[in-house]
Motif scaffolding. Structure first.
Motif, PDB file in Angstrom:
ATOM      1  N   VAL A 216     -47.774 -23.704  48.271  1.00  0.00           N
ATOM      2  CA  VAL A 216     -46.705 -24.035  49.216  1.00  0.00           C
ATOM      3  C   VAL A 216     -45.355 -23.597  48.648  1.00  0.00           C
ATOM      4  CG1 VAL A 216     -45.441 -25.955  50.273  1.00  0.00           C
ATOM      5  CG2 VAL A 216     -47.943 -25.900  50.380  1.00  0.00           C
ATOM      6  N   GLY A 217     -45.135 -23.837  47.354  1.00  0.00           N
ATOM      7  CA  GLY A 217     -43.894 -23.429  46.709  1.00  0.00           C
ATOM      8  C   GLY A 217     -43.691 -21.926  46.698  1.00  0.00           C
ATOM      9  N   ARG A 218     -44.783 -21.163  46.774  1.00  0.00           N
ATOM     10  CA  ARG A 218     -44.711 -19.708  46.809  1.00  0.00           C
ATOM     11  C   ARG A 218     -44.680 -19.175  48.245  1.00  0.00           C
ATOM     12  NH1 ARG A 218     -46.451 -16.584  42.362  1.00  0.00           N
ATOM     13  NH2 ARG A 218     -46.727 -17.776  40.456  1.00  0.00           N
ATOM     14  N   GLY A 219     -44.664 -20.087  49.228  1.00  0.00           N
ATOM     15  CA  GLY A 219     -44.548 -19.675  50.623  1.00  0.00           C
ATOM     16  C   GLY A 219     -45.853 -19.412  51.343  1.00  0.00           C
ATOM     17  N   VAL A 220     -46.984 -19.850  50.788  1.00  0.00           N
ATOM     18  CA  VAL A 220     -48.279 -19.650  51.443  1.00  0.00           C
ATOM     19  C   VAL A 220     -48.519 -20.818  52.406  1.00  0.00           C
ATOM     20  CG1 VAL A 220     -50.777 -19.408  51.109  1.00  0.00           C
ATOM     21  CG2 VAL A 220     -49.188 -18.434  49.433  1.00  0.00           C
ATOM     22  N   GLU A 221     -48.917 -20.506  53.633  1.00  0.00           N
ATOM     23  CA  GLU A 221     -49.277 -21.553  54.591  1.00  0.00           C
ATOM     24  C   GLU A 221     -50.683 -22.023  54.273  1.00  0.00           C
ATOM     25  OE1 GLU A 221     -48.578 -20.815  58.751  1.00  0.00           O
ATOM     26  OE2 GLU A 221     -46.897 -19.490  58.268  1.00  0.00           O
ATOM     27  N   VAL A 222     -50.813 -23.278  53.866  1.00  0.00           N
ATOM     28  CA  VAL A 222     -52.110 -23.850  53.507  1.00  0.00           C
ATOM     29  C   VAL A 222     -52.355 -25.114  54.310  1.00  0.00           C
ATOM     30  CG1 VAL A 222     -52.027 -22.926  51.160  1.00  0.00           C
ATOM     31  CG2 VAL A 222     -51.187 -25.217  51.581  1.00  0.00           C
ATOM     32  N   THR A 223     -53.624 -25.452  54.443  1.00  0.00           N
ATOM     33  CA  THR A 223     -53.977 -26.702  55.111  1.00  0.00           C
ATOM     34  C   THR A 223     -53.646 -27.867  54.183  1.00  0.00           C
ATOM     35  OG1 THR A 223     -56.214 -26.815  54.181  1.00  0.00           O
ATOM     36  CG2 THR A 223     -55.938 -25.589  56.269  1.00  0.00           C
ATOM     37  N   PRO A 224     -53.644 -29.073  54.731  1.00  0.00           N
ATOM     38  CA  PRO A 224     -53.611 -30.234  53.842  1.00  0.00           C
ATOM     39  C   PRO A 224     -54.897 -30.255  53.015  1.00  0.00           C
ATOM     40  CG  PRO A 224     -53.329 -30.878  56.165  1.00  0.00           C
ATOM     41  CD  PRO A 224     -53.679 -29.430  56.141  1.00  0.00           C
ATOM     42  N   VAL A 225     -54.959 -31.080  52.008  1.00  0.00           N
ATOM     43  CA  VAL A 225     -56.210 -31.273  51.273  1.00  0.00           C
ATOM     44  C   VAL A 225     -57.191 -31.933  52.241  1.00  0.00           C
ATOM     45  CG1 VAL A 225     -57.322 -32.485  49.361  1.00  0.00           C
ATOM     46  CG2 VAL A 225     -55.074 -31.414  49.029  1.00  0.00           C
ATOM     47  N   LEU A 226     -58.400 -31.386  52.287  1.00  0.00           N
ATOM     48  CA  LEU A 226     -59.440 -31.851  53.206  1.00  0.00           C
ATOM     49  C   LEU A 226     -60.717 -32.150  52.444  1.00  0.00           C
ATOM     50  CD1 LEU A 226     -58.911 -29.052  55.886  1.00  0.00           C
ATOM     51  CD2 LEU A 226     -58.111 -31.414  56.062  1.00  0.00           C
ATOM     52  N   HIS A 227     -61.586 -32.924  53.064  1.00  0.00           N
ATOM     53  CA  HIS A 227     -62.927 -33.154  52.522  1.00  0.00           C
ATOM     54  C   HIS A 227     -63.921 -33.161  53.684  1.00  0.00           C
ATOM     55  CE1 HIS A 227     -61.795 -37.251  53.720  1.00  0.00           C
ATOM     56  NE2 HIS A 227     -63.095 -37.480  53.831  1.00  0.00           N
ATOM     57  N   VAL A 228     -65.183 -33.037  53.356  1.00  0.00           N
ATOM     58  CA  VAL A 228     -66.238 -33.040  54.357  1.00  0.00           C
ATOM     59  C   VAL A 228     -66.829 -34.443  54.422  1.00  0.00           C
ATOM     60  CG1 VAL A 228     -68.470 -32.077  55.024  1.00  0.00           C
ATOM     61  CG2 VAL A 228     -66.797 -30.636  53.885  1.00  0.00           C
ATOM     62  N   ASP A 229     -66.967 -34.975  55.651  1.00  0.00           N
ATOM     63  CA  ASP A 229     -67.692 -36.234  55.820  1.00  0.00           C
ATOM     64  C   ASP A 229     -68.661 -36.077  56.984  1.00  0.00           C
ATOM     65  OD1 ASP A 229     -66.244 -36.667  58.201  1.00  0.00           O
ATOM     66  OD2 ASP A 229     -64.864 -38.091  57.267  1.00  0.00           O
ATOM     67  N   ALA A 230     -69.283 -37.137  57.400  1.00  0.00           N
ATOM     68  CA  ALA A 230     -70.324 -37.064  58.438  1.00  0.00           C
ATOM     69  C   ALA A 230     -69.805 -36.500  59.758  1.00  0.00           C
ATOM     70  CB  ALA A 230     -70.930 -38.452  58.656  1.00  0.00           C
ATOM     71  N   SER A 231     -68.500 -36.614  60.026  1.00  0.00           N
ATOM     72  CA  SER A 231     -67.962 -36.111  61.285  1.00  0.00           C
ATOM     73  C   SER A 231     -67.374 -34.709  61.163  1.00  0.00           C
ATOM     74  CB  SER A 231     -66.895 -37.079  61.809  1.00  0.00           C
ATOM     75  OG  SER A 231     -65.820 -37.160  60.900  1.00  0.00           O
ATOM     76  N   GLY A 232     -67.395 -34.117  59.974  1.00  0.00           N
ATOM     77  CA  GLY A 232     -66.838 -32.779  59.758  1.00  0.00           C
ATOM     78  C   GLY A 232     -65.741 -32.820  58.719  1.00  0.00           C
ATOM     79  N   TRP A 233     -64.681 -32.019  58.919  1.00  0.00           N
ATOM     80  CA  TRP A 233     -63.556 -31.984  57.985  1.00  0.00           C
ATOM     81  C   TRP A 233     -62.597 -33.125  58.293  1.00  0.00           C
ATOM     82  CZ3 TRP A 233     -63.808 -29.281  53.735  1.00  0.00           C
ATOM     83  CH2 TRP A 233     -64.639 -28.150  53.694  1.00  0.00           C
ATOM     84  N   ALA A 234     -62.168 -33.818  57.243  1.00  0.00           N
ATOM     85  CA  ALA A 234     -61.219 -34.915  57.384  1.00  0.00           C
ATOM     86  C   ALA A 234     -60.106 -34.734  56.354  1.00  0.00           C
ATOM     87  CB  ALA A 234     -61.916 -36.258  57.177  1.00  0.00           C
ATOM     88  N   GLU A 235     -58.923 -35.208  56.694  1.00  0.00           N
ATOM     89  CA  GLU A 235     -57.789 -35.049  55.783  1.00  0.00           C
ATOM     90  C   GLU A 235     -57.918 -35.999  54.595  1.00  0.00           C
ATOM     91  OE1 GLU A 235     -52.958 -34.925  56.054  1.00  0.00           O
ATOM     92  OE2 GLU A 235     -54.135 -34.395  57.823  1.00  0.00           O
ATOM     93  N   GLY A 236     -57.479 -35.518  53.438  1.00  0.00           N
ATOM     94  CA  GLY A 236     -57.486 -36.314  52.207  1.00  0.00           C
ATOM     95  C   GLY A 236     -58.576 -35.876  51.255  1.00  0.00           C
TER      96      GLY A 236
END
Length: 145
Positions: free
Chosen positions: A93-113
């Protein structure tokens, strides 16, 4: 015999733009920037910090026997591993790259955190052509704890 994965070709439309993205925004080291066939061909090899595997961007190279050329933006699922996903995200982010939030996989798919398991924290970004990258927080091997 050991078989090591050392170089991955990344299809791009503009070598200079892609080189600037990977070098300046992602922090990869430019190892080689060379012309061949006079000035009709060029390749740029870049390596992520701490990696033995590099990427190569090229133009003017003939197709390999039995293989067709990849379309820029068609390479998906390239994965980098880090020991601190939050620090990696902050650096990108500091270098200007557009990134997603930190995500994890759970039973419903991708979730934030962050995920509960040590391997289950990711972020994602794309290069200017749309080639897709994942960054995974990889557990520190038991021997190194």
């Amino acid at each position: 015999m050991e078989w090591t994965l050392e170089v991955i070709a990344v299809p791009v439309t503009d070598l200079d733009r892609a080189k600037a993205f990977y070098e300046d925004q992602c922090g990869f080291r430019a190892d080689i920037d060379a012309s061949f066939f006079g000035d009709t061909g060029r390749f740029v090899q870049l390596t992520p910090p701490g990696s033995r595997c590099s990427i190569v961007l090229e133009s003017g190279m003939p197709d390999s026997p039995g293989q067709s050329r990849m379309v820029p933006g068609s390479l998906q699922g390239l994965q980098l591993c880090v020991t601190d996903i939050e620090a990696a995200r902050a650096e990108l982010v500091g270098r200007g790259v557009e990134v997603t939030p930190v995500l994890h996989v759970d039973a419903s798919g991708w979730a934030e955190g962050r995920g509960e398991e040590r391997w289950n924290s990711f972020l994602f970004f794309q290069d200017p052509d749309g080639n897709g990258w994942a960054v995974q927080e990889a557990p520190v091997p038991l021997a190194e704890r």
